[in-house]
Design a protein around this motif. Structure first.
Motif, PDB file in Angstrom:
ATOM      1  N   LYS A  70       0.832  -1.200   0.000  1.00 25.39           N
ATOM      2  CA  LYS A  70       0.000   0.000   0.000  1.00 25.39           C
ATOM      3  C   LYS A  70       0.869   1.253   0.000  1.00 25.39           C
ATOM      4  CE  LYS A  70      -3.810  -2.356   0.313  1.00 25.39           C
ATOM      5  NZ  LYS A  70      -4.785  -2.396  -0.803  1.00 25.39           N
ATOM      6  N   THR A  71       0.293   2.331  -0.458  1.00 29.27           N
ATOM      7  CA  THR A  71       0.927   3.643  -0.370  1.00 29.27           C
ATOM      8  C   THR A  71       0.201   4.475   0.686  1.00 29.27           C
ATOM      9  OG1 THR A  71      -0.498   4.494  -2.134  1.00 29.27           O
ATOM     10  CG2 THR A  71       1.649   3.604  -2.793  1.00 29.27           C
ATOM     11  N   THR A  72       0.887   5.502   1.198  1.00 30.38           N
ATOM     12  CA  THR A  72       0.346   6.452   2.198  1.00 30.38           C
ATOM     13  C   THR A  72      -0.220   5.745   3.427  1.00 30.38           C
ATOM     14  OG1 THR A  72      -1.846   6.620   1.136  1.00 30.38           O
ATOM     15  CG2 THR A  72      -0.140   8.163   0.411  1.00 30.38           C
ATOM     16  N   VAL A  73       0.429   4.670   3.848  1.00 29.00           N
ATOM     17  CA  VAL A  73       0.082   4.025   5.121  1.00 29.00           C
ATOM     18  C   VAL A  73       1.149   4.404   6.139  1.00 29.00           C
ATOM     19  CG1 VAL A  73      -0.199   1.830   6.332  1.00 29.00           C
ATOM     20  CG2 VAL A  73      -1.112   2.107   4.031  1.00 29.00           C
ATOM     21  N   ARG A  98      -7.935  -1.394   8.809  1.00 32.27           N
ATOM     22  CA  ARG A  98      -9.114  -0.879   8.098  1.00 32.27           C
ATOM     23  C   ARG A  98     -10.293  -0.648   9.030  1.00 32.27           C
ATOM     24  NH1 ARG A  98     -11.151  -4.805   4.724  1.00 32.27           N
ATOM     25  NH2 ARG A  98     -12.639  -3.265   3.991  1.00 32.27           N
ATOM     26  N   THR A  99     -10.344  -1.391  10.127  1.00 35.08           N
ATOM     27  CA  THR A  99     -11.500  -1.291  11.027  1.00 35.08           C
ATOM     28  C   THR A  99     -11.358  -0.159  12.040  1.00 35.08           C
ATOM     29  OG1 THR A  99     -10.550  -2.868  12.616  1.00 35.08           O
ATOM     30  CG2 THR A  99     -11.853  -3.785  10.803  1.00 35.08           C
ATOM     31  N   ARG A 100     -10.195   0.485  12.084  1.00 32.78           N
ATOM     32  CA  ARG A 100      -9.965   1.535  13.085  1.00 32.78           C
ATOM     33  C   ARG A 100     -10.387   2.892  12.558  1.00 32.78           C
ATOM     34  NH1 ARG A 100      -3.706   0.010  14.235  1.00 32.78           N
ATOM     35  NH2 ARG A 100      -4.009  -2.231  14.599  1.00 32.78           N
ATOM     36  N   SER A 101     -10.749   3.733  13.483  1.00 43.39           N
ATOM     37  CA  SER A 101     -11.045   5.117  13.123  1.00 43.39           C
ATOM     38  C   SER A 101      -9.746   5.916  13.117  1.00 43.39           C
ATOM     39  CB  SER A 101     -12.033   5.726  14.131  1.00 43.39           C
ATOM     40  OG  SER A 101     -11.478   5.701  15.447  1.00 43.39           O
ATOM     41  N   GLY A 102      -9.795   7.086  12.546  1.00 45.85           N
ATOM     42  CA  GLY A 102      -8.612   7.942  12.507  1.00 45.85           C
ATOM     43  C   GLY A 102      -7.682   7.566  11.371  1.00 45.85           C
ATOM     44  N   SER A 103      -6.494   8.126  11.381  1.00 44.64           N
ATOM     45  CA  SER A 103      -5.518   7.900  10.321  1.00 44.64           C
ATOM     46  C   SER A 103      -5.067   6.444  10.291  1.00 44.64           C
ATOM     47  CB  SER A 103      -4.303   8.810  10.523  1.00 44.64           C
ATOM     48  OG  SER A 103      -4.691  10.174  10.525  1.00 44.64           O
ATOM     49  N   GLY A 104      -4.726   5.976   9.084  1.00 41.70           N
ATOM     50  CA  GLY A 104      -4.260   4.599   8.925  1.00 41.70           C
ATOM     51  C   GLY A 104      -2.787   4.485   9.244  1.00 41.70           C
ATOM     52  N   VAL A 105      -2.479   4.164  10.502  1.00 36.43           N
ATOM     53  CA  VAL A 105      -1.092   4.065  10.946  1.00 36.43           C
ATOM     54  C   VAL A 105      -0.905   2.750  11.690  1.00 36.43           C
ATOM     55  CG1 VAL A 105       0.754   5.122  12.295  1.00 36.43           C
ATOM     56  CG2 VAL A 105      -0.960   6.578  11.202  1.00 36.43           C
ATOM     57  N   GLU A 132       1.677  -7.668   6.521  1.00 44.01           N
ATOM     58  CA  GLU A 132       0.808  -8.837   6.530  1.00 44.01           C
ATOM     59  C   GLU A 132      -0.636  -8.408   6.266  1.00 44.01           C
ATOM     60  OE1 GLU A 132       1.289 -10.822  10.214  1.00 44.01           O
ATOM     61  OE2 GLU A 132       3.400 -11.311   9.881  1.00 44.01           O
ATOM     62  N   ARG A 133      -1.345  -9.251   5.570  1.00 40.78           N
ATOM     63  CA  ARG A 133      -2.737  -8.955   5.236  1.00 40.78           C
ATOM     64  C   ARG A 133      -3.583  -8.750   6.501  1.00 40.78           C
ATOM     65  NH1 ARG A 133      -5.717 -10.406   0.536  1.00 40.78           N
ATOM     66  NH2 ARG A 133      -7.965 -10.276   0.888  1.00 40.78           N
TER      67      ARG A 133
END
Length: 291
Positions: free
Chosen positions: A70-73, A99-106, A91-92
């Motif tokens: 992925k990009t921008t993770v 994906r299930t979390r709120s807020g920025s994808g970190v 890892e997948r």
């Protein structure tokens, strides 16, 4: 949850960073609580990142690996620090959880990606020194530094080594990048530094797929024609067998008719002989009667 707002000089905790809303269209990294706005990437930078993500995604798919590229993770590297690599391979399961979390994808501490890529831009020290130390600290297995200006690619591996932060392999135009964790992935340096458009690559793949479909359809048609030709040949053979059987039946009937005629002739002769004998017994000469 209310988005966190702050000026770029204010310090944030990691939790606040996840909900931070800055200038529209601007990505921010966090370094020891300090927000660092990321410059808008050049077109060259963007194309390199897209190409690498495409290559990793294709490799992952063909190898059947439970990974994603992925990009921008984001990747958390310290208590109050998080970086946004140009490409992240993880890892997948980590991605699905993210994906299930709120807020920025970190990705949080303990959610270490397999591989990260940074394409060097203006702040060279950040990519070559600061991020290198941070990724080694959280034991990212492999860190690629793509440097279009110096026309080189560094592949940094084995951060667990005690004598140095990372083991480094350098690749230049004319060479092929070799990954330590993806041994079958071979990328020419020139192709990475001046990559084709992913849209063109996808178009070529679609054309190849279409050609394969057409070739398969043609092969199926030829197979069908061969089946039909074989069925026709079998029908002709069956007809020939039936014709031969009919001819044999006719011959048999002719033989039977001839045998019947012979039997009838023999019967007639016996009757004539019997009649002649009877006439002789009566004293009559059969020849005189015939005459």
């Amino acid at each position: 949850m209310t988005p966190t707002t702050a000026t770029e000089t204010e310090k944030l905790t990691f939790a606040q960073y996840l909900d931070f809303q800055g200038e529209p269209g601007v990505l921010y990294e966090l370094y020891r609580g300090q927000l660092i706005p990321m410059a808008t990437p050049s077109a060259e930078h963007t194309q390199i990142c897209e190409y690498l993500a495409y290559c990793f995604q294709r490799y992952i798919t063909t190898q059947g690996l439970e990974l994603v590229a992925k990009t921008t993770v984001g990747v958390r590297t310290q208590e109050d620090s998080a970086r946004i690599p140009d490409v992240v391979v993880c890892e997948r399961g980590l991605w699905e959880a993210l994906r299930t979390r709120s807020g920025s994808g970190v990705l949080n501490l303990g959610e270490t990606p397999c591989l990260v890529v940074e394409v060097v831009s203006d702040n060279r020290r950040r990519d070559y020194i600061q991020k290198r130390a941070e990724y080694a600290m959280i034991e990212v297995c492999e860190y690629w530094i793509i440097d279009p200006r110096d026309q080189q690619v560094w592949v940094l591996t084995h951060p667990e080594r005690e004598d140095e932060i990372y083991e480094r392999a350098e690749f230049r135009p004319g060479q092929t990048i070799v990954s330590a964790i993806f041994s079958d992935l071979k990328l020419p340096v020139l192709e990475v530094l001046a990559p084709p458009l992913t849209e063109d690559l996808i178009r070529i793949e679609q054309q190849k797929l279409q050609q394969e479909i057409q070739a398969r359809q043609l092969a199926e048609q030829q197979t069908q024609q061969e089946i039909q030709a074989r069925q026709l040949a079998e029908q002709q053979t069956q007809q020939e067998i039936q014709a031969r059987q009919l001819a044999e039946q006719q011959i048999q009937q002719e033989i039977q008719a001839r045998q019947l005629a012979e039997q009838q002739t023999e019967t007639a002769l016996r009757r004539v002989q019997m009649l002649a004998q009877r006439l002789q017994e009566l004293g009559i000469d059969p020849n005189e009667i015939v005459g």
